[in-house]
Design a protein around this motif. Structure first.
Motif, mmCIF file in Angstrom:
data_model
loop_
_atom_site.group_PDB
_atom_site.id
_atom_site.type_symbol
_atom_site.label_atom_id
_atom_site.label_comp_id
_atom_site.label_asym_id
_atom_site.label_seq_id
_atom_site.Cartn_x
_atom_site.Cartn_y
_atom_site.Cartn_z
ATOM 1 N N UNK A 23 1.052 0.489 -3.859
ATOM 2 C CA UNK A 23 2.439 0.383 -3.429
ATOM 3 C C UNK A 23 2.687 1.383 -2.299
ATOM 4 N N UNK A 24 3.203 0.847 -1.146
ATOM 5 C CA UNK A 24 3.398 1.673 0.052
ATOM 6 C C UNK A 24 4.854 1.576 0.510
ATOM 7 N N UNK A 25 5.456 2.751 0.858
ATOM 8 C CA UNK A 25 6.827 2.755 1.365
ATOM 9 C C UNK A 25 6.790 2.337 2.820
ATOM 10 N N UNK A 26 7.659 1.354 3.174
ATOM 11 C CA UNK A 26 7.617 0.802 4.530
ATOM 12 C C UNK A 26 8.133 1.839 5.531
ATOM 13 N N UNK A 27 9.106 2.622 5.112
ATOM 14 C CA UNK A 27 9.746 3.546 6.037
ATOM 15 C C UNK A 27 8.739 4.480 6.703
ATOM 16 N N UNK A 28 7.869 5.117 5.928
ATOM 17 C CA UNK A 28 6.921 6.079 6.520
ATOM 18 C C UNK A 28 5.466 5.728 6.266
ATOM 19 N N UNK A 29 5.215 4.490 5.725
ATOM 20 C CA UNK A 29 3.847 3.999 5.475
ATOM 21 C C UNK A 29 3.069 4.928 4.547
ATOM 22 N N UNK A 30 3.810 5.626 3.625
ATOM 23 C CA UNK A 30 3.141 6.488 2.677
ATOM 24 C C UNK A 30 2.859 5.703 1.401
#
Length: 702
Positions: A23-30
Motif C-alpha cells: 500500500x502506497x500513499x499517492x501524495x508522496x509515493x511513500x
C-alpha cells in the motif's frame, strides 16, 4: 460501522491475504504497509520497504523498469494484469501478474498493488516451450521421414525435411491433404485394416506398408505411429522408415541362395523344395512328375579349348534353350558344372502315358540342345545325355528321384552318350561298381599302388634300345596287375588323373636318374616318353611341376619326352604353344601320340614345337595286307620327313610289319615284336646285351 473501523478491518484483511500486497500513499509515493505474503514472496522485510519512496524500492530489476511503472501509475492510476519480474532479496527475480487499484484510507488517496506469483506457470510455459522446441528439432531434423496428421481429419499437418528428401513432396504439396488425396498408398485397399489396427492397439510398430513417391517410385516402408497432443490438438505422429534398399538386398541374398549365379536358374536347394511340393501335390490330386537329368557330352573340351569364358556362355545358351522348351509350370535347374535338371509337373494319365510324355519332352530338349550354336565367334554343336526318373515308379522323395535320374544318366553315358534312358534297377549295380572303383583308385593313390612299366623303343638298324614309353599299371593288392584300360577313363573323369599324372612324372624322372646312375644309358642316346593327359596339360602350373621334378632328380632334360594327343593340339592352341615352348626352352622334347586317329591338322603341326610323330598301331596292324592302311602309313612318313620330324611306329608285332616300315625309311618302333611293357627291373635287364628280337619276344610271352 465507522470509517475508521472499516479501515482497521481492511488492514486486518490485508495482512491475511495470500497475495503479496503493498500500500502506497499517492501524495508522496511513500510505502505505508506490506503484508506477510509480500515478505514471503520477495524475501524483503517491512523495514526494507515501508516508508521508502516507490522509486527507491529494492524490488525493481533496473531503472528503466521502475520509470516505466511509475509513469504508468501516474498516468492511469491503475494497472490490470501486467506481467513483470521483480527482484527478490536473494538476487533472483520472480515473474508476477500485477494489479494496481486506487483506494481511500483514512481520507488519504492510496494505491494498492497486488502481485500474484507466476513462477509455476512460467516454469510450465518454459518447460512446454522447451518441449515444443525439442519436438520441433527432432521432428524437423530427424534422419527418418516423419508426418504429423490431424487425428480426426487425417489431414497432413506437417512433414519434416527427410520426408521431402525421400518422397519428393514439399510442405505446400501435402499440408491440408490426406495421404489418399496425394496417392501415397500403393495398395489403398489395405488402409482400412492398418487404421483399424492403429486405433485398436493405439500405436503401430514397424508395420510394413508400400507407398508411392511423388516421382512414381515404389518405396517399401516400415511405419511406426503414436497419438500425441500438441497444445489442444490431438495428432498422429508417423515415422515412414524407408527400407527399400534393405528389402532389395534381402531379396537378392535370398535369390542368390536359391539360384545359380551363372544362369540364374534354380539351384539344387530350390529344386528339391519344388520337387517336394509337387510330390505332395501329386499325391493329393493323382498327378505325376518326371525328373530329367541332363549332362552335356564332353563339355570339358569346350573349357579346355576355348576357355572358361566361352564355356560359361555355352551354359547360358543351353539354359535359355531348356527354358524355352518347357512350360511355365515346369522347373529348369542347374546343379553345377554342365549338369541341368528339368522337373516336369502336373502329369496325368497312367504310367505309360506319363513315361511317353517324359520321353517326348526329353527328345525335344535333346534336339534343342544339339542344334548348332554360335558362341563368341565359334561355331559349336554339342550333344547331351539325359536320364529320366518318374515319381510314379522310381521314388517318392526328392533324394530318390535325383539319385535314380542321375543313375539313368550314367547308364546313357556308359553306353555311348547322346541318348535318353529311363531308370532301371540294374543300373544301380553299374553305378555302385563305378563308385567302388573310384574309391579303390583313391585308396590306390594314397597307398602308392600305381607303378610304371616300360615298353622299349628300338632302332631296327642296330637292334639297340634308344628309349622307352612309360605306361601306368595298377598293382591291386587282391586282383594283381590291372591294365589301364580298366581304370584310366575313371581317373580322367574323376579328376584323379592330376595326382596320378604328376606321380608318373616324378616316378619317370626318378627312373631316368637310376638308369644314369647305374650306367645303363647315356644322356645323348636314350629318352623316356611319358603320356600327358589333356587335363594335366591344362594345369596352370604344369610347366613348373615338370621343371621341379627334373630339378629334384638332377637329370638331363633331353632324357625326358612328353607324349601328347592330337586333341591337346587343337584345344586352346595359344596356351598349348606357350607351354610347349617353355618346356622346349629347357630341353624337353614332344611327341604326338596315336598320330592319324584324330584331327591331324597340318596347320597345327606347323605351329607346334613337335619333335616326333608316333604312327598309331591301328594303321600298323593291317599295313602289310590293306593297301589303304599302307598308303596312310606312307603318307604319314612322307609328311614327317618333309616337316623334319622323327618317326616311331607303335604296335609292331611281326617281322613283316617291321620290314614294310623299314622299306618306307621308318626304323624306330615299339611293340610286342621286340617286347611288351615290363617292370623296371626287367627293363634294366633288357638294357644289357640284346639277345635279339625273337628271343626277347618269346621270353616276355612265356
Amino acid at each position: 460501522m465507522s470509517g475508521r473501523e472499516q479501515d482497521d478491518n481492511f488492514f486486518v484483511l490485508l495482512q491475511r491475504l495470500p497475495v503479496a500486497c503493498m500500500l502506497t500513499r499517492i501524495e508522496d509515493s511513500r510505502v505505508l504497509v506490506i503484508n506477510p505474503a509480500f515478505e514471503r514472496l520477495f524475501g524483503w522485510d517491512a523495514e526494507d520497504i515501508v516508508n521508502r519512496h516507490s522509486a527507491e524500492l529494492p524490488i525493481w530489476v533496473n531503472a528503466q523498469q521502475r520509470d516505466e511503472f511509475i509513469e504508468r501509475f501516474s498516468r492511469t492510476g491503475r494497472v490490470q494484469q501486467c506481467e513483470a519480474r521483480f527482484k527478490c532479496l536473494d538476487g533472483q527475480t520472480k515473474p508476477c501478474l500485477v494489479y494496481v487499484e486506487q483506494i481511500d484510507l483514512n481520507g488519504q488517496a492510496c494505491r494498492l498493488a497486488m502481485a500474484h506469483d507466476m513462477s509455476e506457470r512460467s516454469n510450465a510455459e518454459l518447460t512446454l516451450k522447451q518441449s515444443e522446441a525439442k519436438f520441433s528439432a527432432l521432428f524437423i531434423d530427424s534422419p527418418e521421414p516423419y508426418v504429423l496428421f490431424a487425428k480426426r481429419s487425417a489431414q497432413i499437418a506437417d512433414i519434416n525435411h527427410r520426408f521431402t528428401e525421400v518422397f519428393g513432396y514439399v510442405p505446400q504439396d501435402v499440408i491440408g491433404k490426406t495421404a489418399m488425396d496425394i496417392g501415397l498408398w500403393r495398395y489403398p485397399e489395405k488402409r482400412a485394416a492398418i487404421i483399424d489396427k492403429l486405433m485398436r492397439e493405439r500405436c503401430l510398430r514397424n508395420e510394413p506398408i508400400d507407398f508411392i513417391a511423388k516421382d512414381g517410385r515404389v518405396l517399401n516402408c516400415e511405419v511406426s505411429s503414436n497419438f500425441i497432443l500438441i497444445g489442444d490438438d490431438r495428432c498422429t505422429l508417423s515415422c515412414f522408415k524407408d527400407v527399400t534398399e534393405q528389402k532389395n538386398i534381402e531379396a537378392r541374398i535370398k535369390h542368390q541362395a536359391y539360384h545359380d549365379a551363372l544362369t540364374d536358374l534354380p539351384n539344387r536347394m530350390l529344386l528339391q523344395d519344388r520337387l517336394q511340393q509337387h510330390l505332395a501335390l501329386g499325391e493329393r490330386h493323382g498327378l505325376g512328375c518326371a525328373l530329367l537329368f541332363f549332362d552335356l557330352d564332353h563339355f570339358k573340351r569346350v573349357n579346355d579349348s576355348l576357355g572358361h569364358g566361352c564355356g560359361d556362355a555355352v551354359l547360358q545358351e543351353v539354359s535359355r534353350r531348356l527354358q524355352e522348351g518347357v512350360r511355365k509350370a515346369d522347373t529348369v535347374a542347374r546343379l553345377g558344372g554342365d549338369e541341368f535338371v528339368i522337373l516336369l509337373t502336373g502329369l496325368s494319365g497312367d504310367h505309360g502315358q506319363i513315361a511317353e510324355h517324359a520321353r517326348a519332352s526329353a527328345a525335344d530338349l535333346l534336339e534343342a540342345v544339339s542344334a548348332p550354336m554360335r558362341i563368341e565367334g565359334h561355331g559349336l554343336q554339342l550333344s547331351c545325355s539325359i536320364g529320366i526318373a518318374l515319381s510314379s515308379e522310381h521314388g517318392n522323395t526328392p533324394e530318390d528321384l535325383l539319385k535314380h535320374a542321375d543313375t539313368a544318366l550314367y547308364g546313357v553315358k556308359a553306353s555311348g552318350r547322346n541318348n535318353i534312358a529311363f531308370f532301371e534297377p540294374q543300373m544301380q549295380v553299374v553305378v555302385s561298381q563305378r563308385l567302388q572303383l573310384e574309391t579303390e583308385l583313391r585308396n590306390a593313390l594314397i597307398a602308392q599302388e600305381f607303378e610304371l612299366h616300360y615298353q622299349p623303343q628300338v632302332d631296327a638298324r642296330t637292334q639297340q634300345i634308344i628309349g622307352a614309353e612309360a605306361l601306368l599299371r595298377w598293382q591291386h593288392p587282391e586282383q594283381g596287375l590291372i591294365s589301364p584300360a580298366t581304370f584310366m577313363h575313371v581317373l580322367e573323369e574323376s579328376g584323379m588323373i592330376l595326382e596320378a599324372g604328376h606321380g608318373v612324372v616324378l616316378q619317370a624322372c626318378g627312373f631316368i636318374a637310376h638308369l644314369l646312375k647305374q650306367g645303363l644309358i647315356t644322356a645323348d642316346s636314350f629318352s623316356l616318353s611319358i603320356n600327358i593327359s589333356p587335363r594335366q596339360f591344362r594345369q596352370a602350373d604344369f610347366v613348373a611341376r615338370v621343371a621341379a621334378a627334373i630339378e629334384a632328380q638332377q637329370i638331363p632334360t633331353q632324357c625326358l619326352k612328353l607324349e601328347i594327343t592330337e586333341g591337346i593340339m587343337i584345344h586352346n592352341i595359344t596356351d598349348t604353344v606357350e607351354k610347349m615352348n617353355e618346356l622346349r626352352d629347357i630341353g624337353i622334347r614332344f611327341a604326338i601320340d596315336d598320330f592319324g586317329t584324330g584331327y591331324s591338322s597340318l596347320s597345327y603341326l606347323k605351329r607346334l614345337p613337335v619333335d616326333l610323330l608316333k604312327i598309331d598301331q591301328s594303321f600298323i596292324n593291317d599295313c602289310t595286307h590293306d593297301s589303304n592302311d599302307a598308303e596312310i602309313v606312307r603318307a604319314i612318313i612322307a609328311m614327317a620327313r618333309s616337316l623334319k620330324m622323327e618317326l616311331i611306329a607303335e604296335g609292331v608285332e611281326t617281322a613283316e610289319q617291321l620290314a614294310f616300315l623299314q622299306q618306307q625309311d621308318c626304323h624306330i618302333y615299339q611293340g610286342y615284336y621286340f617286347s611288351c611293357a615290363v617292370t623296371s627291373e626287367a627293363f634294366c635287364t633288357l638294357l644289357g646285351p640284346s639277345p635279339g628280337p625273337g628271343n626277347v619276344l618269346q621270353q616276355n610271352v612265356t
